[in-house]
Design a protein around this motif. Structure first.
Motif, mmCIF file in Angstrom:
data_model
loop_
_atom_site.group_PDB
_atom_site.id
_atom_site.type_symbol
_atom_site.label_atom_id
_atom_site.label_comp_id
_atom_site.label_asym_id
_atom_site.label_seq_id
_atom_site.Cartn_x
_atom_site.Cartn_y
_atom_site.Cartn_z
ATOM 1 N N LEU A 25 0.851 -1.181 0.000
ATOM 2 C CA LEU A 25 0.000 0.000 0.000
ATOM 3 C C LEU A 25 0.889 1.234 0.000
ATOM 4 O O LEU A 25 2.077 1.155 0.311
ATOM 5 C CB LEU A 25 -0.902 0.000 1.241
ATOM 6 N N THR A 30 3.648 -2.406 5.529
ATOM 7 C CA THR A 30 3.495 -3.854 5.607
ATOM 8 C C THR A 30 4.823 -4.485 6.007
ATOM 9 O O THR A 30 5.874 -4.100 5.506
ATOM 10 C CB THR A 30 3.006 -4.415 4.263
ATOM 11 N N GLY A 71 -5.338 -5.123 1.289
ATOM 12 C CA GLY A 71 -5.318 -4.635 2.661
ATOM 13 C C GLY A 71 -4.510 -5.545 3.557
ATOM 14 O O GLY A 71 -4.029 -6.587 3.126
ATOM 15 N N ARG A 72 -4.358 -5.136 4.811
ATOM 16 C CA ARG A 72 -3.609 -5.907 5.806
ATOM 17 C C ARG A 72 -4.528 -6.269 6.956
ATOM 18 O O ARG A 72 -5.375 -5.464 7.343
ATOM 19 C CB ARG A 72 -2.459 -5.073 6.373
ATOM 20 N N GLU A 74 -5.332 -6.569 10.786
ATOM 21 C CA GLU A 74 -4.914 -5.713 11.881
ATOM 22 C C GLU A 74 -4.086 -6.464 12.925
ATOM 23 O O GLU A 74 -3.529 -5.862 13.820
ATOM 24 C CB GLU A 74 -6.144 -5.090 12.536
ATOM 25 N N SER A 117 -9.611 -5.653 7.292
ATOM 26 C CA SER A 117 -8.392 -5.186 6.656
ATOM 27 C C SER A 117 -8.273 -3.681 6.800
ATOM 28 O O SER A 117 -9.260 -2.977 6.935
ATOM 29 C CB SER A 117 -8.347 -5.588 5.181
ATOM 30 N N VAL A 118 -7.052 -3.209 6.748
ATOM 31 C CA VAL A 118 -6.794 -1.781 6.820
ATOM 32 C C VAL A 118 -7.252 -1.175 5.511
ATOM 33 O O VAL A 118 -6.961 -1.700 4.442
ATOM 34 C CB VAL A 118 -5.286 -1.519 7.047
ATOM 35 N N ALA A 119 -7.967 -0.085 5.559
ATOM 36 C CA ALA A 119 -8.460 0.554 4.339
ATOM 37 C C ALA A 119 -7.297 0.908 3.433
ATOM 38 O O ALA A 119 -6.253 1.370 3.860
ATOM 39 C CB ALA A 119 -9.254 1.798 4.693
ATOM 40 N N LYS A 120 -7.499 0.663 2.158
ATOM 41 C CA LYS A 120 -6.468 0.872 1.153
ATOM 42 C C LYS A 120 -6.711 2.202 0.453
ATOM 43 O O LYS A 120 -7.824 2.668 0.375
ATOM 44 C CB LYS A 120 -6.542 -0.286 0.174
ATOM 45 N N HIS A 124 -5.529 0.994 -7.113
ATOM 46 C CA HIS A 124 -5.489 -0.473 -7.082
ATOM 47 C C HIS A 124 -5.053 -1.023 -8.403
ATOM 48 O O HIS A 124 -5.367 -0.655 -9.446
ATOM 49 C CB HIS A 124 -6.856 -1.021 -6.709
#
Length: 124
Positions: A25, A30, A71-72, A74, A117-120, A124
């Motif tokens: 991202l 990450t 996304g990742r 948390e 997931s963490v907002a991206k 994309h």
């Protein structure tokens, strides 16, 4: 330049250990061992970041259209000894990434509706 990640895709059915390249991202936060959400084929699945290649290692840089992770999770990254164990299991037993990660990761983790997931960024 975006950071490149080498990811073991949880749903990859192949027998040989294989890493797929994705871009991080835009925030670049990450880490190795982090569980991420990626596009793989025509679906979204989980992956585990196994390596972060050095920025100057152009020899391993993909030349095709490389996707960015979605996304990742948390949760904290998996510890190094778990990543080593997963790699060893894939090589020693000739096991697919899918079967190894199903053994190691908690079963509820792979259920997409419960995935946080963490907002991206919009890119994309």
């Amino acid at each position: 330049m975006k950071k490149l990640l080498s990811i073991s895709v949880v749903s990859y059915p192949g027998k040989a250990p294989k890493l797929f390249h994705y871009y991080d991202l835009n925030d670049g936060n990450t880490m190795i061992g982090q569980v991420v959400k990626v596009s793989f084929g025509n679906k979204e699945t989980l992956g585990v970041v196994m390596e972060i290649p050095a920025a100057d290692s152009d020899s391993d840089r993909p030349t095709t259209n490389t996707l960015t992770i979605i996304g990742r999770l948390e949760a904290k990254p998996l510890p190094a000894h778990i990543l080593k164990l997963a790699s060893w299991m894939m090589e020693y037993y000739a096991a697919s990434a899918s079967s190894v990660w199903r053994t190691i990761l908690p079963s509820g983790l792979a259920q997409a509706p419960k995935l946080k997931s963490v907002a991206k960024d919009s890119e994309h």
